[in-house]
Design a protein around this motif. Structure first.
Motif, PDB file in Angstrom:
ATOM      1  N   GLY A   1     -18.375  47.702  39.419  1.00 37.48           N
ATOM      2  CA  GLY A   1     -17.529  46.662  39.967  1.00 37.48           C
ATOM      3  C   GLY A   1     -16.180  47.266  40.306  1.00 37.48           C
ATOM      4  O   GLY A   1     -15.753  48.217  39.643  1.00 37.48           O
TER       5      GLY A   1
ATOM      6  N   PHE B   1     -11.911  46.613  41.474  1.00 36.28           N
ATOM      7  CA  PHE B   1     -10.791  45.662  41.452  1.00 36.28           C
ATOM      8  C   PHE B   1     -10.018  45.778  42.769  1.00 36.28           C
ATOM      9  O   PHE B   1      -9.445  46.823  43.064  1.00 36.28           O
ATOM     10  CB  PHE B   1      -9.892  45.943  40.243  1.00 36.28           C
ATOM     11  CG  PHE B   1     -10.567  45.602  38.941  1.00 36.28           C
ATOM     12  CD1 PHE B   1     -10.402  44.344  38.373  1.00 36.28           C
ATOM     13  CD2 PHE B   1     -11.418  46.515  38.321  1.00 36.28           C
ATOM     14  CE1 PHE B   1     -11.061  44.010  37.193  1.00 36.28           C
ATOM     15  CE2 PHE B   1     -12.081  46.182  37.138  1.00 36.28           C
ATOM     16  CZ  PHE B   1     -11.897  44.927  36.570  1.00 36.28           C
TER      17      PHE B   1
ATOM     18  N   ASP C   1     -20.640  40.721  33.262  1.00 34.13           N
ATOM     19  CA  ASP C   1     -19.503  39.846  33.548  1.00 34.13           C
ATOM     20  C   ASP C   1     -18.236  40.401  32.896  1.00 34.13           C
ATOM     21  O   ASP C   1     -18.224  41.522  32.380  1.00 34.13           O
ATOM     22  CB  ASP C   1     -19.801  38.406  33.073  1.00 34.13           C
ATOM     23  CG  ASP C   1     -19.897  38.311  31.549  1.00 34.13           C
ATOM     24  OD1 ASP C   1     -19.576  39.290  30.853  1.00 34.13           O
ATOM     25  OD2 ASP C   1     -20.310  37.244  31.059  1.00 34.13           O
ATOM     26  N   MET C   2     -17.159  39.643  32.950  1.00 37.05           N
ATOM     27  CA  MET C   2     -15.904  40.098  32.347  1.00 37.05           C
ATOM     28  C   MET C   2     -15.260  38.931  31.614  1.00 37.05           C
ATOM     29  O   MET C   2     -14.830  37.951  32.226  1.00 37.05           O
ATOM     30  CB  MET C   2     -14.967  40.639  33.427  1.00 37.05           C
ATOM     31  CG  MET C   2     -13.647  41.158  32.872  1.00 37.05           C
ATOM     32  SD  MET C   2     -12.594  41.937  34.124  1.00 37.05           S
ATOM     33  CE  MET C   2     -12.043  40.497  35.059  1.00 37.05           C
TER      34      MET C   2
ATOM     35  N   GLU D   1     -11.041  41.675  30.202  1.00 34.84           N
ATOM     36  CA  GLU D   1     -10.063  41.793  31.292  1.00 34.84           C
ATOM     37  C   GLU D   1      -8.763  42.417  30.784  1.00 34.84           C
ATOM     38  O   GLU D   1      -8.191  43.312  31.426  1.00 34.84           O
ATOM     39  CB  GLU D   1      -9.788  40.405  31.895  1.00 34.84           C
ATOM     40  CG  GLU D   1      -8.869  40.465  33.107  1.00 34.84           C
ATOM     41  CD  GLU D   1      -8.748  39.120  33.824  1.00 34.84           C
ATOM     42  OE1 GLU D   1      -9.155  38.082  33.240  1.00 34.84           O
ATOM     43  OE2 GLU D   1      -8.250  39.113  34.966  1.00 34.84           O
TER      44      GLU D   1
ATOM     45  N   LYS E   1     -15.323  49.438  37.140  1.00 35.33           N
ATOM     46  CA  LYS E   1     -15.876  48.964  35.863  1.00 35.33           C
ATOM     47  C   LYS E   1     -17.382  49.150  35.918  1.00 35.33           C
ATOM     48  O   LYS E   1     -18.043  48.666  36.843  1.00 35.33           O
ATOM     49  CB  LYS E   1     -15.531  47.471  35.751  1.00 35.33           C
ATOM     50  CG  LYS E   1     -16.300  46.664  34.714  1.00 35.33           C
ATOM     51  CD  LYS E   1     -15.910  45.173  34.818  1.00 35.33           C
ATOM     52  CE  LYS E   1     -16.717  44.319  33.856  1.00 35.33           C
ATOM     53  NZ  LYS E   1     -18.137  44.178  34.218  1.00 35.33           N
ATOM     54  N   ASP E   2     -17.925  49.868  34.928  1.00 32.20           N
ATOM     55  CA  ASP E   2     -19.373  50.042  34.914  1.00 32.20           C
ATOM     56  C   ASP E   2     -19.912  49.759  33.514  1.00 32.20           C
ATOM     57  O   ASP E   2     -19.200  49.222  32.664  1.00 32.20           O
ATOM     58  CB  ASP E   2     -19.770  51.457  35.397  1.00 32.20           C
ATOM     59  CG  ASP E   2     -19.610  52.510  34.310  1.00 32.20           C
ATOM     60  OD1 ASP E   2     -18.930  52.234  33.285  1.00 32.20           O
ATOM     61  OD2 ASP E   2     -20.174  53.611  34.457  1.00 32.20           O
TER      62      ASP E   2
ATOM     63  N   ASP F   1     -19.533  45.177  43.797  1.00 35.73           N
ATOM     64  CA  ASP F   1     -18.965  43.837  43.698  1.00 35.73           C
ATOM     65  C   ASP F   1     -17.488  43.939  43.335  1.00 35.73           C
ATOM     66  O   ASP F   1     -17.044  44.913  42.733  1.00 35.73           O
ATOM     67  CB  ASP F   1     -19.710  43.009  42.627  1.00 35.73           C
ATOM     68  CG  ASP F   1     -19.724  43.698  41.270  1.00 35.73           C
ATOM     69  OD1 ASP F   1     -20.605  44.545  41.053  1.00 35.73           O
ATOM     70  OD2 ASP F   1     -18.837  43.403  40.447  1.00 35.73           O
TER      71      ASP F   1
ATOM     72  N   VAL G   1     -14.652  42.564  41.204  1.00 35.87           N
ATOM     73  CA  VAL G   1     -14.538  41.826  39.946  1.00 35.87           C
ATOM     74  C   VAL G   1     -13.472  40.734  40.042  1.00 35.87           C
ATOM     75  O   VAL G   1     -13.681  39.619  39.557  1.00 35.87           O
ATOM     76  CB  VAL G   1     -14.203  42.785  38.774  1.00 35.87           C
ATOM     77  CG1 VAL G   1     -14.243  42.042  37.456  1.00 35.87           C
ATOM     78  CG2 VAL G   1     -15.174  43.965  38.746  1.00 35.87           C
ATOM     79  N   ASP G   2     -12.347  41.050  40.694  1.00 39.85           N
ATOM     80  CA  ASP G   2     -11.272  40.067  40.834  1.00 39.85           C
ATOM     81  C   ASP G   2     -11.356  39.331  42.180  1.00 39.85           C
ATOM     82  O   ASP G   2     -10.331  38.959  42.752  1.00 39.85           O
ATOM     83  CB  ASP G   2      -9.898  40.728  40.630  1.00 39.85           C
ATOM     84  CG  ASP G   2      -9.700  41.974  41.518  1.00 39.85           C
ATOM     85  OD1 ASP G   2     -10.691  42.448  42.123  1.00 39.85           O
ATOM     86  OD2 ASP G   2      -8.566  42.465  41.605  1.00 39.85           O
TER      87      ASP G   2
ATOM     88  N   THR H   1     -20.269  37.680  40.002  1.00 48.34           N
ATOM     89  CA  THR H   1     -20.610  39.105  39.946  1.00 48.34           C
ATOM     90  C   THR H   1     -22.096  39.370  40.161  1.00 48.34           C
ATOM     91  O   THR H   1     -22.466  40.223  40.974  1.00 48.34           O
ATOM     92  CB  THR H   1     -20.179  39.697  38.581  1.00 48.34           C
ATOM     93  OG1 THR H   1     -18.751  39.637  38.520  1.00 48.34           O
ATOM     94  CG2 THR H   1     -20.618  41.136  38.424  1.00 48.34           C
TER      95      THR H   1
END
Lengths: 232, 232
Positions: free
Chosen positions: B83, B85, B147-148, B153, B164-165, B190, B192-193, B198
């Motif tokens: 993911g 940002f 997810d986050m 976060e 982010k993995d 994707d 993330v923000d 996601t």
């Protein structure tokens, strides 16, 4: 993964390095014979840079795998401390034998992947240990944090867990992969749904609860002595 | 941990089982020679019960360890999706070379244990790959959830991560333990923000972004061909 034998003597410092499970890794192995059993006590050791114990799922999985490969155990006893939920009847110093394990911090909201993430597993059934020894029974939920976020809490509720640790489900995952029976003996150092901060309560109770764990695991090992796996 | 060579041929089904990294584990190895390099492509395989890919830190750590033990690689390339940002400049299909890795879901609020949990590491420096190839550079944060959560976060912000993995920091931990150089090539599936969920965005972009990742990793491998590790 059981305590050292009662008749063990302190190892000379020079011998310790020879007992690394794998050269390069911090994983430590003590071993010896006790009441007719060969016991390997394996732990992930200390982080070589930071000097703290290698807690958590990654270290636990690695040392379990390396131990299965090199030591071919008949049974794994994952012994350790845990947080307990008073809403489920847990108190400080209680020692649990886990009936089931699962993860609470691996959320993958895609069908089937969600089940893989949670990774629920029945542990190896030991009805006679339960009948003979004074251990509580409950489900164990594993995650890599000492604290509990709201997301963790919700997953732990879904896992119907009475105790929460940082290694169990990872050990179970690897043991299952190689069809090695594994049981989980967890002593409660802190009440997760209580008033005190987890880290403070954990450190306060660690020494006393480790003694309770030591006693319980010794009783388990004594019970195992002279029996077949299928008699446990 | 690099793509199969261009001149590879599909393996007959009967040969696949011989290429398990370890009997009993689902981990798969393809290997061959390509432009003067010996390449082992290793992946954690599929969960034998559930049939989904073995994603996450535990599987990644195990297969990295087993590969280092059995294959003794000069260099590990951990290639995968991530993911991104947008606040840090990431867009769908961007391919990053991670400068640093860390975990964002291992909260242990006890001094020094906190640093162990986060596990920040510099990756193996490859200034010439960065100079020659069209890769972005950013910090990578790893966790076992797709997810986050708000706690994740906050940790990802502290890790100053652009991508982010679910594997990188675990691969780095094991590679570091055995002093094996490791680099991390991550393609953004994707944001993330962003606005989209996601899981949906990940599945929507997976095929196209995997092609971008394939191209980037091939360029990295082509660049490595004929060079020493210290020339990267």
């Amino acid at each position: 993964m059981a305590p050292p034998s009662d008749d063990s003597v302190p190892l000379p410092a020079a011998a310790i390095s020879k007992l690394l499970v794998v050269i390069g890794a911090p994983w430590i192995r003590y071993h010896g014979d006790y009441k007719g059993l060969h016991i390997d006590l394996v732990w992930p050791g200390k982080d070589p840079v930071l000097g703290v114990d290698c807690v958590g799922t990654v270290s636990a999985a690695l040392v379990t795998y390396a131990s299965i490969q090199s030591l071919e155990p008949d049974l794994i006893i994952n012994a350790g401390t845990a947080g307990g939920f008073k809403a489920k009847g847990a108190g400080i110093g209680d020692v649990y034998l886990a009936s089931d394990v699962a993860f609470h911090d691996r959320r993958i909201p895609i069908p089937v992947f969600d089940m893989y993430g949670i990774g629920t597993r029945k542990t190896f059934a030991t009805p006679n240990i339960l009948k003979e020894l004074n251990l509580k029974v409950g489900k164990l939920s594993t995650g890599d944090s000492l604290d509990m976020s709201p997301h963790d809490e919700s997953a732990i509720l879904n896992n119907d867990a009475t105790v929460k640790d940082m290694e169990g489900a990872a050990v179970a995952y690897v043991a299952d992969m190689f069809s090695t029976p594994a049981i989980f003996v967890k002593a409660v150092t802190d009440i997760v749904d209580g008033e005190k901060p987890t880290a403070e309560e954990f450190l306060q109770n660690l020494v006393a609860v480790a003694a309770a764990l030591d006693k319980a695991v010794t009783e388990v090992v004594d019970f195992i002595s002279g029996k077949c796996i299928s008699d446990l």
